[in-house]
Design a protein around this motif. Structure first.
Motif, mmCIF file in Angstrom:
data_model
loop_
_atom_site.group_PDB
_atom_site.id
_atom_site.type_symbol
_atom_site.label_atom_id
_atom_site.label_comp_id
_atom_site.label_asym_id
_atom_site.label_seq_id
_atom_site.Cartn_x
_atom_site.Cartn_y
_atom_site.Cartn_z
ATOM 1 N N MET A 1 0.808 -1.196 0.000
ATOM 2 C CA MET A 1 0.000 0.000 0.000
ATOM 3 C C MET A 1 0.857 1.269 0.000
ATOM 4 O O MET A 1 0.556 2.223 -0.703
ATOM 5 C CB MET A 1 -0.920 -0.039 1.233
ATOM 6 C CG MET A 1 -1.890 1.084 1.280
ATOM 7 S SD MET A 1 -3.084 0.894 -0.022
ATOM 8 C CE MET A 1 -4.282 2.042 0.461
ATOM 9 N N LYS A 2 1.949 1.250 0.787
ATOM 10 C CA LYS A 2 2.818 2.404 0.845
ATOM 11 C C LYS A 2 3.546 2.612 -0.480
ATOM 12 O O LYS A 2 3.791 3.751 -0.870
ATOM 13 C CB LYS A 2 3.830 2.252 1.985
ATOM 14 C CG LYS A 2 3.231 2.435 3.350
ATOM 15 C CD LYS A 2 4.290 2.399 4.411
ATOM 16 C CE LYS A 2 3.670 2.607 5.762
ATOM 17 N NZ LYS A 2 4.664 2.627 6.823
ATOM 18 N N LYS A 3 3.874 1.529 -1.142
ATOM 19 C CA LYS A 3 4.530 1.631 -2.450
ATOM 20 C C LYS A 3 3.615 2.307 -3.461
ATOM 21 O O LYS A 3 4.056 3.140 -4.252
ATOM 22 C CB LYS A 3 4.906 0.240 -2.968
ATOM 23 C CG LYS A 3 6.329 -0.088 -2.867
ATOM 24 C CD LYS A 3 6.587 -1.420 -3.535
ATOM 25 C CE LYS A 3 8.056 -1.709 -3.514
ATOM 26 N NZ LYS A 3 8.388 -2.984 -4.076
ATOM 27 N N ARG A 4 2.369 1.926 -3.440
ATOM 28 C CA ARG A 4 1.404 2.488 -4.385
ATOM 29 C C ARG A 4 1.216 3.992 -4.121
ATOM 30 O O ARG A 4 1.191 4.792 -5.050
ATOM 31 C CB ARG A 4 0.070 1.767 -4.268
ATOM 32 C CG ARG A 4 -0.956 2.290 -5.267
ATOM 33 C CD ARG A 4 -2.241 1.557 -5.201
ATOM 34 N NE ARG A 4 -2.065 0.210 -5.725
ATOM 35 C CZ ARG A 4 -2.910 -0.789 -5.551
ATOM 36 N NH1 ARG A 4 -4.010 -0.599 -4.848
ATOM 37 N NH2 ARG A 4 -2.672 -1.970 -6.052
ATOM 38 N N LEU A 5 1.088 4.389 -2.843
ATOM 39 C CA LEU A 5 0.965 5.805 -2.499
ATOM 40 C C LEU A 5 2.213 6.589 -2.914
ATOM 41 O O LEU A 5 2.119 7.705 -3.421
ATOM 42 C CB LEU A 5 0.709 5.977 -1.000
ATOM 43 C CG LEU A 5 -0.704 5.702 -0.522
ATOM 44 C CD1 LEU A 5 -0.781 5.796 0.991
ATOM 45 C CD2 LEU A 5 -1.670 6.668 -1.158
ATOM 46 N N LEU A 7 4.290 5.844 -5.345
ATOM 47 C CA LEU A 7 4.300 5.910 -6.807
ATOM 48 C C LEU A 7 3.324 6.970 -7.318
ATOM 49 O O LEU A 7 3.662 7.767 -8.198
ATOM 50 C CB LEU A 7 3.954 4.536 -7.395
ATOM 51 C CG LEU A 7 4.047 4.413 -8.897
ATOM 52 C CD1 LEU A 7 5.463 4.676 -9.372
ATOM 53 C CD2 LEU A 7 3.591 3.044 -9.353
ATOM 54 N N ILE A 8 2.132 7.024 -6.727
ATOM 55 C CA ILE A 8 1.147 8.039 -7.118
ATOM 56 C C ILE A 8 1.675 9.432 -6.791
ATOM 57 O O ILE A 8 1.581 10.351 -7.602
ATOM 58 C CB ILE A 8 -0.214 7.771 -6.428
ATOM 59 C CG1 ILE A 8 -0.846 6.505 -6.996
ATOM 60 C CG2 ILE A 8 -1.147 8.963 -6.589
ATOM 61 C CD1 ILE A 8 -2.079 6.048 -6.257
#
Length: 131
Positions: A1-5, A7-8
């Protein structure tokens, strides 16, 4: 989840910075063209024995015209106003292929700028607004 945030967030920052740089180029002109014209204009002034003391400092320098100029020249122009001829502004352009500075001397009736012959006119000149 932190990776996705992360990246965004990185994509948003990247797009924002590109937008800012694009607006900066629109407002101030291309910085690469500015440096290139400044460099070659300084060499041209040295060759023609034009010193900074001969110029009106506030009215001489690089400018980015809003209208399109001749396709063989960079968009950025250099203007000079001499103290002994304050009523005439001389405009110079940098040729894209051979990187020579050419004085513009032909008029475009649509544009307010006028290119008058004067004491500091050069023999070789070009039309700034030929398409």
């Amino acid at each position: 989840m932190k990776k996705r945030l992360f990246l965004i967030f990185a994509v948003v920052i990247f797009i924002s910075s590109l937008s800012f740089l694009y607006l900066l180029v629109i407002i101030k002109g291309n910085p690469y063209t500015n440096l290139l014209v400044q460099y070659h204009m300084n060499k041209h002034m040295d060759r023609n024995e034009i010193t900074r003391d001969m110029l009106i400092p506030d009215n001489s320098g690089y400018l980015e015209p809003k209208q399109l100029i001749h396709k063989d020249y960079y968009q950025g122009l250099y203007q000079l106003e001499f103290k002994d001829e304050p009523q005439i502004t001389y405009y110079y352009g940098l040729h894209k292929e051979d990187k020579t500075i050419i004085q513009f001397c032909k008029e475009n009736p649509v544009v307010v700028r006028s290119f008058k012959k004067g004491k500091h006119s050069e023999e070789i000149c070009a039309n700034a607004y030929k398409k």
